[in-house]
Design a protein around this motif. Structure first.
Motif, short mmCIF file in Angstrom:
data_model
loop_
_atom_site.label_atom_id
_atom_site.label_comp_id
_atom_site.label_asym_id
_atom_site.label_seq_id
_atom_site.Cartn_x
_atom_site.Cartn_y
_atom_site.Cartn_z
N ARG A 168 0.82 -1.20 0.00
CA ARG A 168 0.00 0.00 0.00
C ARG A 168 0.86 1.26 0.00
N CYS A 172 0.82 4.12 -2.93
CA CYS A 172 0.56 5.54 -2.69
C CYS A 172 1.59 6.42 -3.38
N PRO A 176 -1.22 7.16 -6.60
CA PRO A 176 -2.14 7.43 -5.48
C PRO A 176 -3.61 7.37 -5.87
N ALA A 177 -3.94 7.73 -7.10
CA ALA A 177 -5.35 7.69 -7.52
C ALA A 177 -5.85 6.25 -7.54
N GLN A 180 -6.20 5.02 -3.97
CA GLN A 180 -7.42 5.57 -3.36
C GLN A 180 -8.65 4.84 -3.88
N HIS A 185 -6.17 4.46 2.25
CA HIS A 185 -6.22 5.83 2.77
C HIS A 185 -4.86 6.47 2.53
N VAL A 186 -4.74 7.17 1.41
CA VAL A 186 -3.44 7.68 0.97
C VAL A 186 -2.86 8.66 1.97
#
Length: 303
Positions: A168, A172, A176-177, A180, A185-186
């Motif tokens: 994860r 990120c 990151p998109a 997400q 939870h970035v």
């Protein structure tokens, strides 16, 4: 004893290993931060602040472990501040890092003056009295800071590659998109990564203060910036970054080992790590520019 014998001696090896610790801890903190997508040039300020915190708590309590805890906690706190400014307040990471470095440079001198009436150094601290009756080489290899740094490098490599948290964290930083979109939870992940990186960097600052048995103003001496270069050179991999830091530490150790063994001015040896950093960054930059100019698929190998 000749210069060559001094360079190949156990003292040189011990000095190199000891000096690798602050570099490697700062670089590891930078790797964790930047793999999450947050640029961290505040490594210099974290090293300096955590070094003062560890020395001050050791002086106040007479307990070396309290000093270590204070140094690591200070690093984590500064990392959290940097993450909050960048991730939540959306302040530019470069601006935030510069501010932290400037505040650390001036703030540590101010705190020294307030605590000890001196703007140059703290009272002497004994640090960790570990294997005091053993030789320099044995004490260095079994030093808790050295062993802790090795463990941190191994654990960081394993975490980034083998754990859900590491996956994860890398997601990120890389996309990151997409992270997400699948429920990561970035903001929280980036905050956790930068805070953890700050704690590891704080361990390096503590090792720096305990290695000299006191805090000295400006004692980080650019190590945070050299560690940042190691992060870039390594391609953001913990083990490669640690190896790059070891190479820089070799040059750093030369100035202390050879200062009385040659007629060459000691200032020449002092600038070697910085010169090497610039040279390496130039070659890395040129290599990446060549990759960008190359036609698609040229020079690539199938996985």
């Amino acid at each position: 004893m000749s210069v060559l014998e001094v360079v190949l001696s156990g003292t040189m090896v011990a000095q190199t290993v000891r000096m690798t610790v602050p570099y490697a801890c700062a670089a590891l903190g930078g790797v964790l931060s930047e793999r999450s997508g947050v640029v961290n040039i505040a490594l210099e300020g974290i090293l300096l602040s955590s070094a003062l915190a560890s020395a001050a708590f050791d002086v106040a309590t007479g307990n070396a472990l309290a000093g270590i805890f204070a140094g690591v906690l200070t690093g984590a706190a500064i990392g959290f501040v940097h993450a909050t400014l960048c991730v939540r307040a959306r302040i530019d990471a470069i601006v935030s890092g510069i501010v932290i470095n400037l505040v650390a440079a001036g703030g540590t001198r101010f705190m020294l003056r307030g605590l000890y009436g001196s703007s140059s150094n703290s009272p002497r601290v004994p640090g960790l009295r570990f294997l005091a009756d053993q030789g320099l080489f044995v004490r260095t290899l079994l030093d808790p800071f050295v062993l802790g740094t090795l463990a941190a490098v191994v654990l960081a490599s394993w975490m980034l590659r083998r754990t859900r948290f590491g996956l994860r964290l890398r997601a990120c930083g890389e996309d990151p998109a997409a992270a997400q979109a699948v429920g990561v939870h970035v903001v929280g992940m980036r905050t956790a990564a930068v805070t953890l990186g700050g704690a590891v960097c704080g361990l390096g600052g503590t090792a720096l203060a305990y290695g000299l048995h006191q805090f000295q103003a400006g004692m980080s001496g650019g190590r945070g910036f050299i560690a940042l270069a190691a992060v870039i050179v390594s391609g953001w991999h913990p083990r490669r970054a640690a190896l790059a830091c070891f190479a820089f530490a070799v040059l750093d150790a030369l100035q202390s080992v050879l200062q009385n063994q040659t007629t060459v001015p000691s200032q020449i040896f002092s600038i070697l790590p910085f010169v090497a950093t610039l040279v390496v960054l130039v070659f890395v930059s040129r290599g990446r520019q060549a990759e960008l100019r190359a036609p698609a698929g040229l020079g690539k190998h199938p996985d």
